[in-house]
Design a protein around this motif. Structure first.
Motif, short mmCIF file in Angstrom:
data_model
loop_
_atom_site.label_atom_id
_atom_site.label_comp_id
_atom_site.label_asym_id
_atom_site.label_seq_id
_atom_site.Cartn_x
_atom_site.Cartn_y
_atom_site.Cartn_z
N LYS A 1 0.84 -1.22 0.07
CA LYS A 1 0.02 0.11 -0.17
C LYS A 1 0.76 1.28 0.07
CE LYS A 1 -3.97 -1.93 2.02
NZ LYS A 1 -4.97 -2.15 3.20
N LEU A 2 2.00 1.35 0.61
CA LEU A 2 2.91 2.40 0.88
C LEU A 2 3.67 2.54 -0.48
CD1 LEU A 2 4.27 4.42 2.62
CD2 LEU A 2 5.84 2.88 3.14
N LEU A 3 4.02 1.56 -1.37
CA LEU A 3 4.43 1.66 -2.60
C LEU A 3 3.52 2.13 -3.41
CD1 LEU A 3 6.29 -1.82 -2.83
CD2 LEU A 3 7.40 0.37 -2.97
N GLU A 4 1.95 1.95 -3.28
CA GLU A 4 1.00 2.73 -4.29
C GLU A 4 0.98 4.14 -3.86
OE1 GLU A 4 -2.45 0.39 -3.37
OE2 GLU A 4 -1.71 -1.33 -3.68
N GLU A 5 0.85 4.38 -2.56
CA GLU A 5 0.72 5.74 -2.19
C GLU A 5 2.05 6.56 -2.47
OE1 GLU A 5 -1.85 3.76 1.64
OE2 GLU A 5 0.33 4.79 1.90
N CYS A 6 3.19 5.88 -2.56
CA CYS A 6 4.24 7.04 -2.93
C CYS A 6 4.46 6.94 -4.47
CB CYS A 6 5.45 6.39 -2.37
SG CYS A 6 5.50 6.34 -0.51
N GLY A 7 3.72 6.51 -5.38
CA GLY A 7 3.55 6.51 -6.61
C GLY A 7 4.92 5.73 -7.23
N LEU A 8 5.10 4.46 -6.73
CA LEU A 8 6.27 4.03 -7.00
C LEU A 8 5.96 2.57 -7.73
CD1 LEU A 8 8.31 4.13 -3.76
CD2 LEU A 8 8.97 5.02 -5.88
N LEU A 9 4.75 2.52 -7.91
CA LEU A 9 4.32 1.52 -9.02
C LEU A 9 3.85 2.01 -10.26
CD1 LEU A 9 2.63 -1.17 -6.48
CD2 LEU A 9 5.09 -1.12 -7.28
N ARG A 10 4.03 1.56 -11.33
CA ARG A 10 3.54 2.00 -12.64
C ARG A 10 2.64 0.76 -13.25
NH1 ARG A 10 5.78 -1.43 -16.39
NH2 ARG A 10 8.05 -1.61 -15.97
N LYS A 11 1.94 1.17 -14.13
CA LYS A 11 1.00 0.21 -14.92
C LYS A 11 2.06 -1.05 -15.59
CE LYS A 11 -2.14 0.21 -18.90
NZ LYS A 11 -3.40 -0.07 -18.01
N GLY A 12 1.91 -1.96 -15.02
CA GLY A 12 2.73 -3.42 -15.09
C GLY A 12 3.97 -3.64 -14.39
N SER A 13 4.26 -2.93 -13.32
CA SER A 13 5.05 -3.11 -12.23
C SER A 13 4.73 -4.77 -11.77
CB SER A 13 5.15 -2.16 -10.91
OG SER A 13 5.59 -1.01 -11.49
N VAL A 14 5.74 -5.40 -11.34
CA VAL A 14 5.59 -6.69 -10.83
C VAL A 14 6.12 -6.89 -9.49
CG1 VAL A 14 6.35 -9.13 -11.30
CG2 VAL A 14 5.83 -7.64 -13.34
N LEU A 15 5.12 -7.48 -8.72
CA LEU A 15 5.51 -7.92 -7.36
C LEU A 15 5.82 -9.27 -7.40
CD1 LEU A 15 2.75 -5.72 -5.31
CD2 LEU A 15 4.96 -4.97 -6.15
N LEU A 16 6.70 -9.70 -6.93
CA LEU A 16 6.78 -11.25 -6.44
C LEU A 16 7.08 -11.60 -5.04
CD1 LEU A 16 7.01 -13.89 -7.97
CD2 LEU A 16 9.62 -13.71 -8.08
N ALA A 17 6.18 -12.09 -4.24
CA ALA A 17 6.20 -12.43 -2.98
C ALA A 17 6.46 -13.77 -2.31
CB ALA A 17 4.44 -12.15 -2.31
N ASP A 18 7.51 -13.71 -1.52
CA ASP A 18 7.97 -15.29 -1.13
C ASP A 18 6.93 -15.51 -0.04
OD1 ASP A 18 10.90 -16.78 0.48
OD2 ASP A 18 9.34 -17.49 -0.86
N ASN A 19 6.77 -17.01 0.23
CA ASN A 19 6.20 -17.63 1.44
C ASN A 19 4.81 -17.25 1.58
OD1 ASN A 19 9.08 -16.08 2.65
ND2 ASN A 19 8.85 -18.42 2.61
N VAL A 20 4.19 -17.29 0.42
CA VAL A 20 2.84 -16.79 0.65
C VAL A 20 1.94 -18.22 1.11
CG1 VAL A 20 2.73 -15.28 -1.35
CG2 VAL A 20 2.26 -17.69 -1.75
N ILE A 21 2.60 -19.41 1.22
CA ILE A 21 1.86 -20.49 1.85
C ILE A 21 2.55 -20.71 3.12
CG2 ILE A 21 1.55 -23.04 1.96
CD1 ILE A 21 0.09 -21.18 -0.24
N CYS A 22 4.01 -20.73 3.26
CA CYS A 22 4.55 -20.99 4.60
C CYS A 22 5.89 -20.21 4.91
CB CYS A 22 5.12 -22.80 4.34
SG CYS A 22 6.10 -23.06 5.83
N PRO A 23 5.94 -19.32 5.68
CA PRO A 23 5.08 -19.07 6.93
C PRO A 23 3.53 -18.75 6.58
CG PRO A 23 7.00 -18.23 7.48
CD PRO A 23 7.00 -18.49 5.91
#
Ligand SMILES: O=C(NC/C=C/[C@H]1O[C@@H](n2cnc3c(NCCO)ncnc32)[C@H](O)[C@@H]1O)c1cc(-c2ccc(F)cc2)cc(O)c1O
Ligand SMILES: [Mg+2]
Length: 214
Positions: A152-174
């Motif tokens: 949310k902070l990245l969005e609010e700071c205008g640091l994401l643009r159309k097509g920015s890719v977020l890759l998140a580790d550990n979405v199952i464990c932990p």
């Protein structure tokens, strides 16, 4: 009280890897953490998924949240095109000191900017401190309950643009249930789950790739 786990990982790199050879640094850490002591690196299996997404995105600007020992920092930085840099944030000074040495051992210090401090304070400074307009790629691998607030902070700071890719580790464990709900329910994101295993184990874990649609 002897060496810390990150210090033991650094020793394994210095003993078993070849200076200036990122592949050998990655292999040395994976071998040590698989056969000697487990550590929370993204690891070799999920690392292949990380590699494929980084290669596909070929980012001009990249951000990593949670450096730890620098394993994924090395994995990402070794794939970046000449002249592009990875900014990685780490608030534990002891971990940061180890990571700097591992990144340097891989010969990637010129492709990485390691900033010490909490992401909540540093993200709002990215534009003015590092001349970043927006991030093409973000790897989330820090405290799991911080994935949503920092996105949310990245969005609010205008640091994401159309097509920015977020890759998140550990979405199952932990597990990051709040984050999965967020990126999978918000129409501004197109998300996909890459099933894998928790580093160095047979336990299921995976990465969530989310494209910001702007
Ligand atoms: O907990 C896990 N990762 C956390 C990483 C933290 C690193 O990131 C740094 N960090 C944290 N928050 C911030 C922050 N901002 C937020 C605070 O302001 N700003 C900057 N740096 C930050 C820490 O100092 C560490 O260096 C994990 C666990 C398992 C696991 C699985 C199964 C098990 F049984 C046990 C463990 C597997 C994994 O792959 C995992 O990534
Ligand atoms: Mg992780």
């Amino acid at each position: 009280t002897g060496l810390s786990r990150p210090q033991r990982i650094l020793k394994a790199v210095q003993k078993n890897a070849t200076k200036g050879n990122p592949e050998s640094v990655i292999a040395a850490i994976d071998h040590y953490c698989r056969h000697s002591e487990w550590a929370m690196n993204v690891g070799d299996e999920k690392g292949l998924i990380l590699d494929s997404v980084v290669t596909e995105v070929n980012p001009s600007t990249a951000l990593e949240l949670g450096t730890y020992c620098g394993y994924s920092t090395v994995r990402i930085a070794r794939l970046l095109s000449p002249g592009t840099k990875l900014i990685t944030l780490e608030f534990n000074p002891d971990y940061a000191a180890i990571a700097r040495q591992i990144i340097a051992y891989a010969g990637l210090q010129d492709k990485v900017i390691l900033v010490e401090g909490p992401s909540g304070d540093l993200i709002p400074k990215m534009k003015q401190q590092h001349g970043i307009k927006s991030f093409d790629f973000v790897f989330l691998d820090h405290w799991k309950d911080r994935y949503v607030p920092d996105t949310k902070l990245l969005e609010e700071c205008g640091l994401l643009r159309k097509g920015s890719v977020l890759l998140a580790d550990n979405v199952i464990c932990p597990g990051t249930p709040e984050y999965l709900k967020y990126v999978r329910n918000d129409p501004r994101y197109e998300s996909r789950y890459f099933k894998s295993n928790l580093e160095y184990t047979k336990v299921e874990d995976g990465l969530e790739k989310s494209v910001f649609l702007g």
